[in-house]
Every structure is written in C-alpha cells, then in structure tokens.
Design a protein around this motif. Structure first.
Motif, PDB file in Angstrom:
ATOM      1  N   ILE A   1      22.889  72.361 -62.736  1.00 37.78           N
ATOM      2  CA  ILE A   1      21.550  72.930 -62.851  1.00 37.78           C
ATOM      3  C   ILE A   1      20.544  71.797 -62.878  1.00 37.78           C
ATOM      4  O   ILE A   1      20.565  70.959 -63.783  1.00 37.78           O
ATOM      5  N   GLU A   2      19.698  71.761 -61.884  1.00 40.73           N
ATOM      6  CA  GLU A   2      18.718  70.701 -61.691  1.00 40.73           C
ATOM      7  C   GLU A   2      17.345  71.188 -62.138  1.00 40.73           C
ATOM      8  O   GLU A   2      16.813  72.144 -61.575  1.00 40.73           O
ATOM      9  N   LEU A   3      16.771  70.527 -63.158  1.00 41.22           N
ATOM     10  CA  LEU A   3      15.498  70.981 -63.710  1.00 41.22           C
ATOM     11  C   LEU A   3      14.282  70.295 -63.109  1.00 41.22           C
ATOM     12  O   LEU A   3      13.165  70.808 -63.225  1.00 41.22           O
ATOM     13  N   HIS A   4      14.456  69.138 -62.487  1.00 40.39           N
ATOM     14  CA  HIS A   4      13.273  68.395 -62.019  1.00 40.39           C
ATOM     15  C   HIS A   4      13.630  67.608 -60.764  1.00 40.39           C
ATOM     16  O   HIS A   4      14.071  66.461 -60.843  1.00 40.39           O
TER      17      HIS A   4
ATOM     18  N   SER B   1      25.180  70.935 -51.247  1.00 41.10           N
ATOM     19  CA  SER B   1      26.220  69.969 -50.870  1.00 41.10           C
ATOM     20  C   SER B   1      26.437  68.923 -51.957  1.00 41.10           C
ATOM     21  O   SER B   1      27.490  68.282 -52.007  1.00 41.10           O
ATOM     22  N   ALA B   2      25.447  68.763 -52.850  1.00 45.13           N
ATOM     23  CA  ALA B   2      25.580  67.846 -53.985  1.00 45.13           C
ATOM     24  C   ALA B   2      26.166  68.543 -55.212  1.00 45.13           C
ATOM     25  O   ALA B   2      26.316  67.910 -56.259  1.00 45.13           O
ATOM     26  N   GLY B   3      26.483  69.853 -55.095  1.00 49.82           N
ATOM     27  CA  GLY B   3      27.058  70.594 -56.219  1.00 49.82           C
ATOM     28  C   GLY B   3      26.019  71.228 -57.126  1.00 49.82           C
ATOM     29  O   GLY B   3      26.349  71.703 -58.217  1.00 49.82           O
ATOM     30  N   ILE B   4      24.756  71.250 -56.692  1.00 53.45           N
ATOM     31  CA  ILE B   4      23.668  71.828 -57.488  1.00 53.45           C
ATOM     32  C   ILE B   4      23.480  73.271 -57.046  1.00 53.45           C
ATOM     33  O   ILE B   4      23.059  73.530 -55.918  1.00 53.45           O
ATOM     34  N   THR B   5      23.780  74.217 -57.921  1.00 49.32           N
ATOM     35  CA  THR B   5      23.739  75.635 -57.558  1.00 49.32           C
ATOM     36  C   THR B   5      22.526  76.368 -58.118  1.00 49.32           C
ATOM     37  O   THR B   5      22.251  77.499 -57.714  1.00 49.32           O
ATOM     38  N   SER B   6      21.814  75.747 -59.058  1.00 46.52           N
ATOM     39  CA  SER B   6      20.557  76.293 -59.576  1.00 46.52           C
ATOM     40  C   SER B   6      19.534  75.164 -59.574  1.00 46.52           C
ATOM     41  O   SER B   6      19.773  74.124 -60.181  1.00 46.52           O
ATOM     42  N   VAL B   7      18.400  75.398 -58.903  1.00 46.00           N
ATOM     43  CA  VAL B   7      17.437  74.327 -58.653  1.00 46.00           C
ATOM     44  C   VAL B   7      16.063  74.734 -59.156  1.00 46.00           C
ATOM     45  O   VAL B   7      15.540  75.781 -58.769  1.00 46.00           O
ATOM     46  N   PHE B   8      15.471  73.899 -60.001  1.00 47.93           N
ATOM     47  CA  PHE B   8      14.077  74.047 -60.377  1.00 47.93           C
ATOM     48  C   PHE B   8      13.283  73.082 -59.504  1.00 47.93           C
ATOM     49  O   PHE B   8      13.260  71.877 -59.762  1.00 47.93           O
TER      50      PHE B   8
ATOM     51  N   GLY C   1      16.721  78.671 -70.959  1.00 49.10           N
ATOM     52  CA  GLY C   1      17.063  80.058 -71.242  1.00 49.10           C
ATOM     53  C   GLY C   1      17.894  80.762 -70.194  1.00 49.10           C
ATOM     54  O   GLY C   1      17.842  81.994 -70.090  1.00 49.10           O
ATOM     55  N   LEU C   2      18.697  80.010 -69.426  1.00 51.49           N
ATOM     56  CA  LEU C   2      19.626  80.623 -68.477  1.00 51.49           C
ATOM     57  C   LEU C   2      20.981  80.751 -69.158  1.00 51.49           C
ATOM     58  O   LEU C   2      21.710  79.772 -69.296  1.00 51.49           O
ATOM     59  N   HIS C   3      21.323  81.951 -69.561  1.00 43.98           N
ATOM     60  CA  HIS C   3      22.526  82.141 -70.378  1.00 43.98           C
ATOM     61  C   HIS C   3      23.726  82.659 -69.584  1.00 43.98           C
ATOM     62  O   HIS C   3      24.793  82.891 -70.171  1.00 43.98           O
ATOM     63  N   ASP C   4      23.579  82.816 -68.275  1.00 43.16           N
ATOM     64  CA  ASP C   4      24.661  83.367 -67.462  1.00 43.16           C
ATOM     65  C   ASP C   4      25.342  82.310 -66.603  1.00 43.16           C
ATOM     66  O   ASP C   4      26.155  82.629 -65.745  1.00 43.16           O
ATOM     67  N   ARG C   5      25.031  81.043 -66.828  1.00 43.46           N
ATOM     68  CA  ARG C   5      25.563  79.967 -65.978  1.00 43.46           C
ATOM     69  C   ARG C   5      25.575  78.654 -66.762  1.00 43.46           C
ATOM     70  O   ARG C   5      25.144  78.588 -67.895  1.00 43.46           O
TER      71      ARG C   5
END
Length: 378
Positions: A52-55, A86-93, A340-344
């Motif tokens: 999960i990438e926040l920034h 491709s870098a393994g980041i499945t959720s991106v901010f 607050g992402l509680h499903d991942r």
C-alpha cells in the motif's frame, strides 16, 4: 485458487504452507503443502500482502514525459498503474501537488488532467491496482487554498498532506542543498536563484500559516486523514499534533521522528532513501530511524520499484529489530491502518487476496507474480 509451497509472511511470523482464495478473498491458511494439480507451486518463495503506497508522485512524469509534451491522459495513467502493479503495489494513493514552488509548472497545468484520468480510468475498469487520491498541499503557494477547495467539490479525496518547501527550514534547512536542488532543476542563474529564494520566503510568510489552518479545518470537518511533511523540530511536531495529523511524512531529523512516534503519529520515510543508503537532501537516513525503532511506514515516493526492495533491505540490516514480517508491515499493514483501510495490508482470513509472490535472488528480491482481488495482475 490455491497457492502452495510458499513462505507465507503473516504480520508476526512466517509459516511454510498453503493459501486458499475464493471470490477475491483469503478463505484458508494452512501449514504444510498440497499436491493438487490445480494448486500453484510458489517454489518456496515468499507470499506477502500486496503493498500500500501512501505518497507517490510517479504519475506526474507520465503526463509530461518531456518538457512541453503532454501525453494523452488515459494512456499516461495506465502506464503509471501498470508500473505500480509490476512493483507489487496493489493500493495506490496518488499524490497530486496542489500548488508548486514555481509558477506555470507542468504539475499545476496537469492538475485537473491527472484527477480526471484517475477518476475515468477507475470508473471504466481500466486499472489493475486500487487508486485513491492524495492531495499534497504546498501552503506557500498563492493559489493552493482555492485549488484545494475546487478539487474537494470535484472528486473524492482520501488523504491530504500539508507541505512548505520554502528555503531554510524543514526539508531544506541547509540552504546550500536548496540552491543545489532548485538551481539544478530549473537551470537558474545565480541572480535568478537569489530572486527565487526571496520570492519563496515572502510567499511562505504571506500564505503558509493561514492556508495550513484552513486546509486542516476542512479536512477535520470532512474526516479526511492528514499528514505533515518534512517535520524537522519539536515545534513542528507540536504543530502537527495540534492539527491532529496521523502521519509524519519524511521527518528530516531523528528528534522529530521520535517526537512524532511518541505522539502516536505514523512515521513515514522514503524507500529510495533506504535503497540509496541515505537522503538526497542530506537529512536523516531511514535506516537510522529503523535502528531507533521509530520507522512505521515506507513510501516509494518517486521510484515504485524501491518499495519491496527497501522492506527486505531493512530486514537484512543487523542494527535494528525488523525481521521480514515486521519490515513487510512497513509497506502493507501499517499504511493500511494509518488511513483506515481494514480489508487489506495483511494475509488473514477474510482479507482481500492482494498478494505478491517473490523470490530471493542473492541480495535482490524478484517479483514472480502479483494478484489483485485474487486475479492475476502481473
């Protein structure tokens, strides 16, 4: 789908076993392998939660790949999306800059194009990763507050960070580093650089305090998580805590990072900082904060491929207590909790089957496959 013969990285341990996925979620975690012909053999590789990438400001470079070249928006966004997965980041901010240190910059010209491309790509099902909007608010820019309010009415915002990149403080406490960075970036003469510095200082004094307070008040009313940026002093942390910021992005000193950690803020540092061994601005190194036990989140910032590599590098260092599960939490569970992402963000029953299968190749970690909601994405 069944994944077997994997080193499954859980939040607190690694088990050798098998994972079962149904309808996009994890439904079974077992120790031991299976020999079913339908199972995918992970060849004793690591199975970790999708990151999960926040920034990240990675998207910007695809919209203007060369000066004066504006690439078609949907194509630009899809290339960015593919690079993240491709870098393994499945959720991106996706961090989009509202305001800049220079007038007429491409990032300001592309602001609405990037937001529209993000929304349209998501609505049309063109993305491989989940994308969220992060507004990076440069509070020393005169148009920031107006643009911020306009974007809030236009789209759904999930994270806001407050920045002030004026010289002599925060990221650029070292004025020579400031000169080196911006004079090189914008090809300014010495006289132009002096005028640039004067203008930035004037704008910061004129706008920063009032814009910071107005943006934070709006975010509180709308329940949007807030992040500080480049905190350097105890006073900065006190200010951030006063505004109920939950994330301290890229603190520049150990004392600021420790103070943020003590206040309950999640300390976020750059993965490129880890891979390179230090900060390009001459500030505190991320691995030093890991040694001090106050590193909570890593962000790929400007280089997506750095994120997984940085987690494994932190785990390999001998001067901290981050093993692989704890280091992987820096890029999965911890950022998920912070926003607050509680499903991942972890491998657990009922969680999204956002997964990475990777293998250790000597001192390098190599991604074999990536899944989003149980579907192959890379």
């Amino acid at each position: 789908m069944i994944l077997t013969n994997a080193r499954i990285v859980l939040p607190n341990e690694i088990i050798k076993g098998t994972l079962v996925i149904n309808e996009g979620v994890i439904t079974q975690i077992d120790q031991g392998n299976v020999s079913l012909p339908t199972a995918l053999d992970c060849e004793n590789g690591y199975l970790t939660a999708g990151m999960i990438e926040l920034h990240t400001d990675n998207m910007e470079k695809h919209f203007t790949p060369r000066p004066g070249v504006n690439w078609p928006a949907i194509q630009a966004f899809k290339v960015h999306d593919a690079q993240m997965v491709s870098a393994g980041i499945t959720s991106v901010f996706d961090a989009i800059s509202v305001g800049d240190v220079i007038e007429g910059s491409e990032r300001l010209n592309n602001l609405s194009r990037m937001v529209e491309a993000l929304n349209e790509s998501r609505d049309r099902g063109l993305t491989r990763a989940d994308h969220f909007l992060h507004l990076r608010c440069e509070v020393s820019h005169k148009d920031t507050l107006a643009n911020f309010h306009a974007l809030l009415e236009q789209t759904n915002v999930q994270l806001v960070s407050v920045m002030d990149h004026s010289p002599g403080q925060r990221q650029f406490a070292n004025i020579e580093k400031y000169r080196e960075y911006y004079q090189g970036k914008y090809k300014l003469s010495n006289a132009e650089m002096e005028a640039f510095i004067t203008r930035q200082l004037d704008d910061s004094q004129r706008y920063s305090a009032q814009f910071r307070e107005a943006i934070c008040d709006t975010c509180h009313n709308r329940h949007i998580p807030l992040a500080s940026h480049d905190d350097a002093t105890i006073d900065h942390i006190e200010e951030s805590h006063h505004f109920n910021m939950v994330i301290a992005e890229f603190p520049t000193t150990e004392k600021a990072a420790k103070a943020a950690h003590e206040k309950g803020m999640s300390v976020l540092m750059g993965a490129p900082n880890v891979v390179r061994g230090g900060s390009h601005s001459g500030n505190i190194a991320a691995h030093e904060l890991a040694s001090a036990g106050v590193l909570d989140i890593l962000s790929s910032d400007y280089y997506p491929a750095s994120l997984l590599e940085s987690a494994f590098k932190i785990a390999r260092l001998e001067d901290n207590d981050y093993d692989i599960p704890k280091a992987m939490n820096l890029v999965s569970l911890n950022p998920a909790k912070a926003v607050g992402l509680h499903d991942r963000g972890l491998i657990d029953l009922g969680c999204k089957a956002d997964l990475i299968w990777s293998s250790a190749k000597e001192d390098h970690v190599h991604i074999e496959q990536v899944w989003k909601n149980g579907q192959r994405a890379f």
